[in-house]
Design a protein around this motif. Structure first.
Motif, mmCIF file in Angstrom:
data_model
loop_
_atom_site.group_PDB
_atom_site.id
_atom_site.type_symbol
_atom_site.label_atom_id
_atom_site.label_comp_id
_atom_site.label_asym_id
_atom_site.label_seq_id
_atom_site.Cartn_x
_atom_site.Cartn_y
_atom_site.Cartn_z
ATOM 1 N N CYS A 156 3.318 1.528 -6.757
ATOM 2 C CA CYS A 156 3.092 0.903 -5.446
ATOM 3 C C CYS A 156 1.586 0.731 -5.236
ATOM 4 C CB CYS A 156 3.689 1.800 -4.357
ATOM 5 S SG CYS A 156 3.300 1.239 -2.683
ATOM 6 N N ASN A 172 2.618 4.039 3.844
ATOM 7 C CA ASN A 172 3.122 3.562 2.560
ATOM 8 C C ASN A 172 3.311 4.707 1.572
ATOM 9 O OD1 ASN A 172 3.128 0.439 2.496
ATOM 10 N ND2 ASN A 172 1.235 0.954 3.557
ATOM 11 N N ALA A 176 6.550 5.897 -0.392
ATOM 12 C CA ALA A 176 6.560 5.549 -1.817
ATOM 13 C C ALA A 176 6.769 6.809 -2.661
ATOM 14 C CB ALA A 176 5.255 4.848 -2.193
ATOM 15 N N ASP A 181 7.738 6.434 -6.359
ATOM 16 C CA ASP A 181 6.723 5.480 -6.805
ATOM 17 C C ASP A 181 5.314 6.074 -6.675
ATOM 18 O OD1 ASP A 181 8.954 3.853 -6.745
ATOM 19 O OD2 ASP A 181 8.329 2.714 -4.968
ATOM 20 N N VAL A 183 1.193 5.848 -6.368
ATOM 21 C CA VAL A 183 0.440 4.927 -5.511
ATOM 22 C C VAL A 183 -0.981 4.711 -6.041
ATOM 23 C CG1 VAL A 183 -0.415 4.592 -3.161
ATOM 24 C CG2 VAL A 183 1.752 5.755 -3.527
ATOM 25 N N VAL A 238 5.440 -3.050 -6.394
ATOM 26 C CA VAL A 238 5.458 -3.360 -4.965
ATOM 27 C C VAL A 238 4.036 -3.239 -4.447
ATOM 28 C CG1 VAL A 238 6.258 -0.988 -4.467
ATOM 29 C CG2 VAL A 238 6.351 -2.708 -2.673
ATOM 30 N N SER A 240 1.698 -3.411 -1.016
ATOM 31 C CA SER A 240 1.631 -3.447 0.438
ATOM 32 C C SER A 240 0.206 -3.794 0.836
ATOM 33 C CB SER A 240 2.033 -2.074 0.987
ATOM 34 O OG SER A 240 1.751 -2.043 2.367
ATOM 35 N N TYR A 483 10.576 0.189 -1.108
ATOM 36 C CA TYR A 483 9.921 0.928 -2.202
ATOM 37 C C TYR A 483 10.915 1.336 -3.282
ATOM 38 C CZ TYR A 483 6.520 1.244 1.563
ATOM 39 O OH TYR A 483 5.658 0.937 2.583
#
Ligand code: NAD
Length: 507
Positions: A156, A172, A176, A181, A183, A238, A240, A483
């Motif tokens: 992410c 986020n 996530a 996920d 980051v 993904v 953001s 996510y």
């Protein structure tokens, strides 16, 4: 300053002491490309190294390796890391909140409020880690079961704006991480230090957690080019992105071209309607916070006010008094309600908008520059003859345009007649009006409030907006689904193989 209060420490000393208390090793980050300025007086606190494109690539590759391990960790155990992070944030709240005040210029209670928002989303995400539910769906075939399952998606990427330098990342990252996920975060080049403060706090949680894969959370530093490298990377599943609509316009086609998941949280041009039945005392307070809080530098800041003509004189008179008396100054000082603008460009934008508003027939109250180091302004209230000119775009400064209306349907049409679709509200005690406002034919925004202003959302709801605000949703409700990847599973526990829709295929 209060005569009995202790003098505030010098800005740079304050920032360096706060960073050190958070455990940030500034010497290890030093470079020549990313100056970290405090808007409190414009001083450079430190200059950091920008991340090169090759380093962005390496960071995403490392995050992808972390993903291959992290997705195998049961979600409630992933939630434990976020729970520990929430604990570390509680312990670091005062220092991190102070750093937000020093680097983004937010008044103390708003700086602390931003960290509280991080804590809240950590609590939410910890609970969520046991609730990443799928559905069981009725199937038309005998001896079959159909269901949905949710799985980690991949790396992410998070790009954030200067005005919410820590909370947006956490909205986020907390989701996530429980969703599986890792980051990679590109903070605003205007607020690089708060990102390092957050990373230092996160590392304390990681150390307590013990066996997490390396590189679950990484910070890359720099401007648009560094962000663009993150956006283009094929292993960012993904992305953001929070910032201006112009940024979203650059980022969205790149993500679309590689079919990546996009969560876009872009500009707003938020409005409120004050109906004749409104509680004016309550409306005044709601308007004042939404329009002047964070010196007009919130995505949800109230920028357009539609007031029914029967109450307009009374309300505008009281607003003028509030605008003329609101305390502007050092955001660390008790009693300050309006801190600085982030930089000179923000003031230039404000001045240009006010000049244009005057040319459109607007009557400007306030908006003057305050004479002190840094960029400080008095908030501006502008009585407009109609919704026109600068009122139709977002100017990231404390300007509130006011237009009188007669008919609610006309006011709702005006409120919806801008390109952005983030936040909106109505002040009214008439249930017909309030229900209309939040109905299918009411506000077209992602946030539609009644008897509170458009700004100051809490994390339990999904946050985001429509049209040029980008359509993304973050934080609460079912935002977590962005996510994860969804799989539909059909399982046959019979001895037959009936095909759906009655299809026959006997070999
Ligand atoms: P900005 O668009 O200048 O920058 C935001 C981030 O995007 C920064 O990290 C920047 O480096 C990066 N960026 C810019 N161009 C890029 C590109 N081409 N590719 C990749 N990254 C790029 O915004 P700002 O001045 O920091 O913040 C103010 C804006 O953000 C306002 O428009 C405000 O409404 C919006 N905002 C929206 C939300 C929301 O949730 N909708 C929240 C906060 C701020």
């Amino acid at each position: 300053m209060n005569a009995h209060a202790r003098p505030l420490p010098a800005v740079r000393d304050d920032a360096l002491a706060t960073l050190s208390a958070l455990g940030v090793d500034l010497a290890a980050l030093a470079g020549a490309d990313v100056p970290a300025r405090s808007p409190i007086n414009g001083e450079v606190i430190a200059t950091l190294r920008a991340t090169t494109p090759a380093q962005v690539d390496a960071a995403v590759e490392r995050a992808h390796l972390a993903f291959l391990d992290w997705r195998r960790v049961p979600a409630p155990r992933r939630g434990e890391l976020v729970r520990l992070f929430g604990e570390e944030l509680r312990a670091a709240k005062d220092h991190l909140g102070r750093l937000v005040a020093l680097e983004a210029g937010k008044v103390t209670s708003e700086g602390l409020g931003e960290v509280q928002e991080m804590i809240d989303i950590c609590d939410f995400a910890t609970g969520l880690s046991r609730q990443l539910h799928g559905l069981t769906i009725a199937t038309e075939r005998p001896g079959h079961r159909m269901m949905e399952t949710w799985h980690p998606l991949g790396v992410c990427g998070v790009i954030s704006a200067f005005n919410f330098p820590v909370a947006v990342w956490c909205w986020n990252a907390a989701l996530a991480l429980v969703c599986g996920d890792p980051v990679v975060w590109k903070p605003s080049e205007k607020t690089p230090l708060t990102a390092q403060g957050v990373q230092a706090v996160f590392e304390k949680a990681l150390a307590r957690f013990g066996d997490a894969p390396a590189h679950l959370s990484q910070v890359i530093q720099g401007g648009a080019q560094v962000g663009a490298a993150l956006v283009a990377h094929p292993k960012v599943a993904v992305l953001s992105a929070t910032g201006s609509t112009a940024m979203g316009r650059a980022v969205a086609p790149v993500l679309a071209a590689r079919f990546a998941r996009a969560i876009l949280e872009l500009g707003g041009n938020n409005a409120a309607i004050v109906a004749p039945s409104a509680d004016l005392e309550l409306a005044l307070r709601g308007i004042a916070f939404s329009a002047m809080g964070t010196a007009g530098q919130r995505c949800t800041t109230l920028r357009r006010l539609f007031v029914h003509e029967d109450i307009a004189d009374a309300l505008i008179g009281r607003l003028k008094a509030a605008y003329a008396s609101v305390p502007v100054g050092d955001p660390r000082e008790a009693g300050t309600l309006l801190g600085p603008l982030i930089d000179q460009a923000a003031y230039d934008g404000m001045k240009a908008a006010l000049t244009e508003a005057q040319a459109c027939g607007g009557k400007v109250h306030g908006g003057e520059r305050v004479d002190r180091p840094g960029v400080y302004v008095r908030p501006a209230l502008v009585e407009m003859p109609s919704q026109t000119g600068p009122m139709l775009r977002e100017t990231f400064a404390p300007i509130l345009y006011v237009v009188r209306y007669r008919d609610l349907t006309e006011a709702i049409a005006l409120q919806n007649a801008t390109a952005a679709g983030l936040a909106s509200s109505i002040f009214s005690n008439d249930v017909r009006e309030t229900e209309l406002f939040i109905s299918d034919i009411g506000s077209d925004c992602g946030i539609a409030n009644v008897n509170i202003g458009p700004s100051g959302a809490e994390i339990g709801g999904a946050f985001g907006g429509e049209k040029e605000t980008g359509g993304g949703r973050e934080a609460g409700s079912d935002s977590w689904k962005a996510y994860m990847r969804r799989a539909t599973n059909t399982l046959n526990y019979s001895r037959d193989l009936p095909l759906a829709q009655g299809v026959k295929f006997d070999v």
